[in-house]
Scaffold this motif. Structure first.
Motif, PDB file in Angstrom:
ATOM      1  N   ALA A  71      -0.046   8.005   0.601  1.00 32.89           N
ATOM      2  CA  ALA A  71       0.452   6.948  -0.286  1.00 32.89           C
ATOM      3  C   ALA A  71       1.114   7.551  -1.512  1.00 32.89           C
ATOM      4  N   SER A  72       2.328   7.131  -1.797  1.00 28.30           N
ATOM      5  CA  SER A  72       3.016   7.464  -3.059  1.00 28.30           C
ATOM      6  C   SER A  72       4.029   6.343  -3.298  1.00 28.30           C
ATOM      7  N   PRO A  73       3.541   5.156  -3.753  1.00 26.68           N
ATOM      8  CA  PRO A  73       4.367   3.943  -3.717  1.00 26.68           C
ATOM      9  C   PRO A  73       5.656   3.986  -4.539  1.00 26.68           C
ATOM     10  N   PHE A  74       5.763   4.927  -5.481  1.00 25.10           N
ATOM     11  CA  PHE A  74       7.028   5.029  -6.216  1.00 25.10           C
ATOM     12  C   PHE A  74       7.814   6.271  -5.791  1.00 25.10           C
TER      13      PHE A  74
ATOM     14  N   VAL B  79       1.149   1.499   4.125  1.00 22.85           N
ATOM     15  CA  VAL B  79       1.793   0.258   3.684  1.00 22.85           C
ATOM     16  C   VAL B  79       0.751  -0.654   3.060  1.00 22.85           C
ATOM     17  N   SER B  80       1.101  -1.252   1.906  1.00 25.28           N
ATOM     18  CA  SER B  80       0.238  -2.293   1.334  1.00 25.28           C
ATOM     19  C   SER B  80       1.098  -3.208   0.479  1.00 25.28           C
ATOM     20  N   ASP B  81       0.536  -4.369   0.129  1.00 31.87           N
ATOM     21  CA  ASP B  81       1.267  -5.331  -0.699  1.00 31.87           C
ATOM     22  C   ASP B  81       0.952  -5.176  -2.176  1.00 31.87           C
ATOM     23  N   ARG B  82       0.187  -4.159  -2.520  1.00 29.17           N
ATOM     24  CA  ARG B  82      -0.275  -4.113  -3.913  1.00 29.17           C
ATOM     25  C   ARG B  82       0.831  -3.800  -4.913  1.00 29.17           C
ATOM     26  N   ASP B  83       1.974  -3.264  -4.464  1.00 40.11           N
ATOM     27  CA  ASP B  83       3.075  -2.981  -5.383  1.00 40.11           C
ATOM     28  C   ASP B  83       4.304  -3.843  -5.093  1.00 40.11           C
ATOM     29  N   GLY B  84       4.086  -4.954  -4.404  1.00 40.41           N
ATOM     30  CA  GLY B  84       5.181  -5.896  -4.177  1.00 40.41           C
ATOM     31  C   GLY B  84       5.869  -5.718  -2.834  1.00 40.41           C
ATOM     32  N   ASN B  85       6.728  -6.726  -2.528  1.00 37.99           N
ATOM     33  CA  ASN B  85       7.402  -6.785  -1.222  1.00 37.99           C
ATOM     34  C   ASN B  85       8.308  -5.601  -0.939  1.00 37.99           C
ATOM     35  N   ASP B  86       9.080  -5.212  -1.962  1.00 37.81           N
ATOM     36  CA  ASP B  86      10.091  -4.169  -1.723  1.00 37.81           C
ATOM     37  C   ASP B  86       9.431  -2.861  -1.336  1.00 37.81           C
ATOM     38  N   ILE B  87       8.321  -2.534  -2.023  1.00 38.85           N
ATOM     39  CA  ILE B  87       7.646  -1.265  -1.725  1.00 38.85           C
ATOM     40  C   ILE B  87       6.924  -1.348  -0.381  1.00 38.85           C
TER      41      ILE B  87
ATOM     42  N   GLU C  79       9.623  -0.782   2.073  1.00 39.90           N
ATOM     43  CA  GLU C  79      10.031   0.635   2.068  1.00 39.90           C
ATOM     44  C   GLU C  79       9.007   1.470   2.849  1.00 39.90           C
ATOM     45  N   GLY C  80       7.743   1.124   2.697  1.00 39.10           N
ATOM     46  CA  GLY C  80       6.679   1.827   3.435  1.00 39.10           C
ATOM     47  C   GLY C  80       6.829   1.631   4.941  1.00 39.10           C
ATOM     48  N   ILE C  81       7.176   0.402   5.341  1.00 42.05           N
ATOM     49  CA  ILE C  81       7.383   0.139   6.774  1.00 42.05           C
ATOM     50  C   ILE C  81       8.532   1.005   7.289  1.00 42.05           C
ATOM     51  N   ARG C  82       9.617   1.047   6.511  1.00 46.97           N
ATOM     52  CA  ARG C  82      10.771   1.862   6.937  1.00 46.97           C
ATOM     53  C   ARG C  82      10.405   3.347   7.019  1.00 46.97           C
ATOM     54  N   GLU C  83       9.611   3.828   6.057  1.00 42.98           N
ATOM     55  CA  GLU C  83       9.232   5.250   6.056  1.00 42.98           C
ATOM     56  C   GLU C  83       8.432   5.592   7.318  1.00 42.98           C
ATOM     57  N   ASN C  84       7.518   4.704   7.703  1.00 41.10           N
ATOM     58  CA  ASN C  84       6.775   4.918   8.952  1.00 41.10           C
ATOM     59  C   ASN C  84       7.714   4.958  10.155  1.00 41.10           C
TER      60      ASN C  84
ATOM     61  N   ALA D  27      -5.317  -1.413   4.072  1.00 38.84           N
ATOM     62  CA  ALA D  27      -6.560  -2.094   4.455  1.00 38.84           C
ATOM     63  C   ALA D  27      -6.308  -3.587   4.459  1.00 38.84           C
ATOM     64  N   SER D  28      -7.146  -4.315   5.161  1.00 39.46           N
ATOM     65  CA  SER D  28      -6.982  -5.766   5.262  1.00 39.46           C
ATOM     66  C   SER D  28      -6.796  -6.421   3.895  1.00 39.46           C
ATOM     67  N   PHE D  29      -7.579  -6.012   2.908  1.00 36.89           N
ATOM     68  CA  PHE D  29      -7.561  -6.732   1.628  1.00 36.89           C
ATOM     69  C   PHE D  29      -6.314  -6.481   0.791  1.00 36.89           C
ATOM     70  N   THR D  30      -5.448  -5.540   1.193  1.00 33.81           N
ATOM     71  CA  THR D  30      -4.192  -5.361   0.453  1.00 33.81           C
ATOM     72  C   THR D  30      -2.989  -5.703   1.321  1.00 33.81           C
ATOM     73  N   LEU D  31      -3.225  -6.367   2.457  1.00 33.52           N
ATOM     74  CA  LEU D  31      -2.119  -6.684   3.360  1.00 33.52           C
ATOM     75  C   LEU D  31      -2.079  -8.180   3.657  1.00 33.52           C
ATOM     76  N   SER D  32      -0.940  -8.793   3.367  1.00 28.70           N
ATOM     77  CA  SER D  32      -0.764 -10.215   3.686  1.00 28.70           C
ATOM     78  C   SER D  32      -0.499 -10.365   5.188  1.00 28.70           C
ATOM     79  N   ASP D  33      -0.646 -11.589   5.680  1.00 26.95           N
ATOM     80  CA  ASP D  33      -0.315 -11.846   7.089  1.00 26.95           C
ATOM     81  C   ASP D  33       1.147 -11.513   7.370  1.00 26.95           C
ATOM     82  N   LYS D  34       1.997 -11.827   6.379  1.00 26.78           N
ATOM     83  CA  LYS D  34       3.432 -11.596   6.558  1.00 26.78           C
ATOM     84  C   LYS D  34       3.716 -10.101   6.740  1.00 26.78           C
ATOM     85  N   THR D  35       3.082  -9.279   5.916  1.00 25.20           N
ATOM     86  CA  THR D  35       3.330  -7.830   6.015  1.00 25.20           C
ATOM     87  C   THR D  35       2.740  -7.269   7.308  1.00 25.20           C
TER      88      THR D  35
END
Ligand SMILES: [Zn+2]
Length: 442
Positions: free
Chosen positions: A129-132, A158-166, A169-174, A197-205
């Protein structure tokens, strides 16, 4: 063609039919094990001969859950005391990973990788993880892996804790890294799709991740019910338990790694078993974060493939193994419980997990398998054979020093001297300079 003969050693093959061969020898031809047998039977000429007298010859160890990026937190003082696991994430890890730059990713991987050679860990399944500094982070880590000659499976968390764009970006990096690994088909690198983890991931993500991974012949690497709060969150927001939620989302399967699973119930164990998902136990981290003890005895009774990881607490798999032995005694108030289940995680199941990604036989010394081999100096004070080996591993070998490490027939360390063309001291100086700057940003 190049040949190396390791002779006069005590060869321990591991695997489901572990063999102990006294005065044993292993012949390596290029990258593979050509033959295993008794030393006197090997009378040819070889490009190199390694005398393994007073040494145990083993397959290199596998670390099934790791975070290289945690290296630069070592000695960091200005952390507020955390009251629980969620607080540990907020006050330490999520503050740290937001500050990581690409150079930090590279050095924070190189340091534990070098240490892994010294501890005999030849394959590491990492979770980054390095969200920025998302884009290119896996390539940076891969370049560190390349330099050390070890094997690694990489993924981006990948997580939603830093917003949609990040998250996107995480999905693309994978996806970028998975596609690259698929195209290269290089046994040094494998890729998984990382999720936090489940608690930082929305259904959409979760949906986006599953859609993006479709058709890429990959699995997910995710933290599952590490603390009770992950379950509380899933029940409150989704009205189901974590493993049920991940199953419904299409995350589980034979190539997926569910790290921790400290707080799962019988039904969740059934789902993990039915989906053939691997679980990875990380006892030192669980002790350190005071989250509880995963019931790996019940999981293995159920038939779940449970391996051993370190969650970045160490790269020394034998140190982790010992913690696993003690913690189940304490947790169950029973000094006899769990010995085989714990031993199986490292000596059998980590290889079974690795073979979901690598098809070169790592984790077991056998003709035709990749030559990932370590030598440990050891003078057994009691009879050493197939029946006693696990006792020696837990109580004696685990206290011994790795002398030589080889991956794919290439020697990375011999007689405790690194042979990877980089100076460990110089790397540490560079890492320390970067860490000082990182700490200023923290
Ligand atoms: Zn972890």
């Amino acid at each position: 063609m190049s040949t190396i003969l390791i002779k006069n050693g005590t060869v321990v093959t591991l695997g489901q039919n572990n063999r102990v061969i006294h005065d044993g020898a292993v012949l390596i031809e290029n990258t593979k094990i050509k033959q295993i047998g008794n030393s006197p039977d090997f009378t040819g000429t070889y490009d190199k001969t390694i005398d393994a007298k007073n040494k145990v010859v083993l397959p290199g160890f596998i670390n099934a859950h790791m975070h290289f990026y945690s290296t630069m937190v070592r000695g960091l003082g200005k952390i507020e005391p955390a009251v629980d696991f969620a607080d540990v994430l907020k006050k330490l890890w999520w503050k740290l990973d937001r500050q990581l730059i690409l150079d930090d990713c590279y050095y924070s991987a190189l340091i534990p990788l070098i240490d892994a050679i010294k501890k005999g860990t030849t394959t590491l399944i990492d979770h980054h993880a390095s969200p920025f500094a998302v884009t290119g982070s896996l390539d940076k880590i891969a370049s560190a892996v390349k330099q050390t000659g070890l094997r690694a499976s990489l993924c981006y968390e990948v997580s939603d804790r830093d917003g949609n764009d990040i998250a996107d970006e995480g999905i693309r990096e994978n996806i970028t890294f998975i596609e690259k690994c698929n195209a290269q088909n290089d046994d040094q690198f494998k890729a998984l799709f990382g999720l936090h983890a489940s608690f930082t991931l929305s259904d959409k993500t979760l949906r986006k991740a599953v859609d993006a991974a479709r058709g890429l012949n990959t699995g997910f690497h995710i933290h599952v019910a590490e603390a009770a709060s992950d379950q509380e969150h899933a029940l409150k927001h989704f009205n189901m338990r974590v493993v049920e939620r991940l199953h419904n989302a299409g995350i589980l399967g034979p190539k997926t790694i569910a790290a921790h699973c400290v707080h799962i119930d019988e039904n969740e164990r059934s789902i993990l078993k039915d989906t053939d998902t691997s679980v990875v136990h990380n006892p030192q981290s669980n002790i350190n974060n005071a989250v509880g003890v995963a019931d790996i005895i019940a999981m293995q009774k159920k038939g779940i493939r449970v391996g051993l990881g370190t969650d970045a607490m160490t790269v020394n798999m034998l140190e982790e193994l010992r913690q696993a032995l003690w913690i189940h005694h304490l947790a169950q108030n029973n000094p006899s419980v769990g010995f085989m289940e714990v031993m199986n995680t490292l000596t059998v199941n980590n290889a079974r997990i690795a073979r979901k990604y690598w098809d070169n036989g790592i984790g077991e010394l056998k003709e035709g398998h990749a030559a990932d081999i370590i030598l440990m100096e050891y003078y057994p004070p009691t009879p050493f054979n197939e029946n006693t080996f696990l006792g020696h591993l837990g109580f004696g070998l685990s206290q011994s020093i790795v002398d030589t490490t080889m991956v794919d027939g290439k020697i990375l360390m011999e007689n405790r001297k690194l042979d990877i063309g980089i100076d460990e001291a110089d790397i540490a100086v560079e890492s320390s300079k970067l860490a000082a700057k990182l700490w200023e940003r923290f």
